[in-house]
Design an enzyme around this catalytic site. Structure first.
Site, PDB file in Angstrom:
ATOM      1  N   ASP A  57       0.948  -1.274  -0.101  1.00  0.00           N
ATOM      2  CA  ASP A  57      -0.062  -0.051   0.093  1.00  0.00           C
ATOM      3  C   ASP A  57       0.924   1.271   0.001  1.00  0.00           C
ATOM      4  OD1 ASP A  57      -2.000   2.031   0.411  1.00  0.00           O
ATOM      5  OD2 ASP A  57      -2.258   1.233   2.465  1.00  0.00           O
ATOM      6  N   GLU A 134      31.176  10.501   3.606  1.00  0.00           N
ATOM      7  CA  GLU A 134      31.747  10.370   5.232  1.00  0.00           C
ATOM      8  C   GLU A 134      30.760  10.827   6.229  1.00  0.00           C
ATOM      9  OE1 GLU A 134      35.115  13.154   5.083  1.00  0.00           O
ATOM     10  OE2 GLU A 134      36.278  11.699   3.958  1.00  0.00           O
ATOM     11  N   GLU A 136      29.124  11.043   9.718  1.00  0.00           N
ATOM     12  CA  GLU A 136      29.417  11.290  11.194  1.00  0.00           C
ATOM     13  C   GLU A 136      28.193  11.212  11.927  1.00  0.00           C
ATOM     14  OE1 GLU A 136      32.852  14.735  10.599  1.00  0.00           O
ATOM     15  OE2 GLU A 136      30.774  15.400  10.935  1.00  0.00           O
ATOM     16  N   GLU A 191      35.438  11.357  16.242  1.00  0.00           N
ATOM     17  CA  GLU A 191      35.210  12.669  15.741  1.00  0.00           C
ATOM     18  C   GLU A 191      35.577  13.772  16.744  1.00  0.00           C
ATOM     19  OE1 GLU A 191      35.138  14.747  13.396  1.00  0.00           O
ATOM     20  OE2 GLU A 191      35.409  13.339  11.727  1.00  0.00           O
ATOM     21  N   GLU A 198      33.135   8.377  13.207  1.00  0.00           N
ATOM     22  CA  GLU A 198      33.046   8.596  11.903  1.00  0.00           C
ATOM     23  C   GLU A 198      33.300   7.285  11.394  1.00  0.00           C
ATOM     24  OE1 GLU A 198      34.209  11.979   9.292  1.00  0.00           O
ATOM     25  OE2 GLU A 198      35.412  10.624   8.075  1.00  0.00           O
ATOM     26  N   HIS A 247      30.147  14.574   4.202  1.00  0.00           N
ATOM     27  CA  HIS A 247      31.010  15.292   3.130  1.00  0.00           C
ATOM     28  C   HIS A 247      31.040  14.210   1.938  1.00  0.00           C
ATOM     29  CE1 HIS A 247      33.160  17.188   6.652  1.00  0.00           C
ATOM     30  NE2 HIS A 247      32.308  17.939   6.376  1.00  0.00           N
ATOM     31  N   ARG A 320      39.257  23.502   3.984  1.00  0.00           N
ATOM     32  CA  ARG A 320      38.039  22.526   4.625  1.00  0.00           C
ATOM     33  C   ARG A 320      37.081  23.501   4.914  1.00  0.00           C
ATOM     34  NH1 ARG A 320      39.131  17.372   5.794  1.00  0.00           N
ATOM     35  NH2 ARG A 320      41.483  16.809   5.398  1.00  0.00           N
ATOM     36  N   GLU A 340      35.073  17.458  -3.326  1.00  0.00           N
ATOM     37  CA  GLU A 340      34.484  17.036  -1.921  1.00  0.00           C
ATOM     38  C   GLU A 340      33.428  18.153  -1.751  1.00  0.00           C
ATOM     39  OE1 GLU A 340      35.283  16.405   2.802  1.00  0.00           O
ATOM     40  OE2 GLU A 340      36.738  17.147   1.483  1.00  0.00           O
ATOM     41  N   ARG A 342      30.713  19.959   0.899  1.00  0.00           N
ATOM     42  CA  ARG A 342      30.891  19.569   2.339  1.00  0.00           C
ATOM     43  C   ARG A 342      29.665  20.276   3.181  1.00  0.00           C
ATOM     44  NH1 ARG A 342      35.620  18.868   4.734  1.00  0.00           N
ATOM     45  NH2 ARG A 342      35.292  20.025   6.360  1.00  0.00           N
TER      46      ARG A 342
END
Length: 422
Positions: A57, A134, A136, A191, A198, A247, A320, A340, A342
């Site tokens: 359903d 990645e 966390e 972390e 992580e 990330h 970063r 990457e 972030r």
């Protein structure tokens, strides 16, 4: 629709069922917000499920259908069949399914189908899309009565600490369980925040990785519960400390040569024109896709200055604080060239997240967009008013307004998913 499988697929699954004396099989799919849903069948109904699918359903599933059009059925993807290692006493296996309508057509509201459609678009351009998220997460203790509040992190460790408390043992149990489900883990560590960890798994094709991300979240919650802990992928459960991100490392590959199309040795950053256009597309559509990548009110408590989360629409090498980071690669390892993103967090639906990320990048390639100049200063401490840089939406309301203004992202989701998501 006739369901067809190869003899090898059928034999592999049959061997797993017999070897593990499987008695129950969970047919798994995802709702619109990325929650794993299951229909469990006894092993006696497995052959019929493989031959004809299993009806359910759809009106009871978030974002799927109205009561008047509720009949849908699940078609197992045998490549995802795996034994549920933490339920061996119940002899259970799990297989991820695609959702179909009674007419035998893929259901346009199935998040897995939304991602498949964008991957087909990339393939038509000669491109494969590979990602590596990645994730966390936090682990909190449960009180004797089973409650969680006030939140009590299970440890007092910090970044990369090797602790002797329960966290170290639980992470190992989680890695073992993930590997048993067919997910190849590359690393696990503590972390920055207390109670935060992580676990990273192998980079791979976007559909396989999205499947693995859903499995990852389900598995970690189950293992935590077995240890009387609560695992949460909420982006910012505790004020005044770091939040949890997802990330996502991304690269594009030539479908014919199986070589990366991201690399150019003559570019200062080692990036090809295709890679630069892909980055430009993601920066251009970042506001519009933020509601998909950071879908909770709580997500925007993470996306603030000072806690290693990006705020400005920028890119740079090894920076970063940038929204899009270009990690350095080892000499001679040009196939590792990637970018990457972030801003996503682990509460996102990975199927929809990867779909809109790919759509944004492909739009940049199709329109031959040029990215702005890279930002190499530490943006965590930049005065936004003076920087001249645009910022991500500041809350979920702003993010939804940006989504309403971005037809590329809407088209990637499809009208059904877009309307129901908003």
């Amino acid at each position: 629709m006739s369901i067809e499988y190869t003899a090898e697929e059928l034999q592999r699954v049959d061997d797993l069922i017999k070897r593990n004396d499987i008695r129950f099989i969970r047919l798994q799919f995802s709702d619109i917000v990325g929650i794993a849903k299951h229909v469990t069948i006894p092993i006696g109904h497995w052959d019929n499920a493989v031959s004809h699918g299993v009806w359910f359903d759809g009106s009871s599933v978030e974002g799927f259908a109205r009561v008047a059009e509720s009949d849908m059925y699940l078609v197992p993807d045998l490549a995802t069949f795996a034994v549920v290692s933490w339920e061996m006493d119940l002899s259970t296996a799990r297989v991820i399914c695609d959702v179909y309508t009674p007419d035998g057509e893929p259901f346009i509201g199935d998040p897995r189908f939304v991602l498949k459609r964008q991957l087909e678009r990339a393939a038509s351009m000669g491109l494969d899309y590979l990602v590596g998220p990645e994730l966390e997460f936090f682990l909190f203790e449960r009180y004797p009565d089973g409650t969680l509040m006030p939140l009590k992190p299970h440890d007092q460790a910090s970044y990369f600490d090797v602790s002797t408390d329960l966290a170290h043992s639980v992470r190992r149990q989680m890695v073992d369980a993930l590997q048993a489900m067919g997910i190849v883990v590359e690393a696990s560590h503590h972390e920055v925040a207390v109670g935060q960890s992580e676990i990273d798994f192998t980079y791979g094709p976007a559909l396989v990785t999205a499947d693995s991300t859903i499995t990852f979240r389900t598995t970690l919650k189950a293992i935590a519960q077995k240890n009387n802990l609560h695992c949460t992928f909420m982006p910012k459960p505790i004020a005044g400390t770091h939040g949890s991100g997802m990330h996502v490392h991304q690269s594009l590959w030539d479908t014919r040569t199986k070589e990366t199309v991201m690399y150019n040795p003559d570019n200062e950053y080692g990036l090809s024109d295709t890679a630069l256009q892909f980055i430009a597309g993601q920066l251009a559509h970042a506001p519009g896709m933020t509601a998909i990548l950071a879908p909770l009110v709580n997500s925007y408590k993470r996306l603030v200055p000072g806690y290693e989360a990006p705020v400005y629409l920028s890119w740079g090498r090894t920076n970063r604080s940038a929204l899009l980071r270009i990690p350095r690669i080892s000499r001679g390892r040009y196939r590792s060239m990637r970018c990457e993103l972030r801003c996503p967090d682990p509460s996102a639906n990975p199927y929809l997240a990867f779909a809109v990320m790919l759509a944004a990048g492909l739009d940049g390639i199709e329109k031959r967009m040029t990215p702005p100049s890279p930002a190499e200063e530490d943006l965590y401490h930049v005065d936004g008013a003076r920087s001249g840089l645009d910022t991500l939406p500041g809350d979920l309301g702003e993010a939804l307004e940006a989504l309403r203004a971005d037809e590329v992202i809407q088209n990637a989701l499809g009208q059904h998913v877009y309307e129901r998501f908003v």
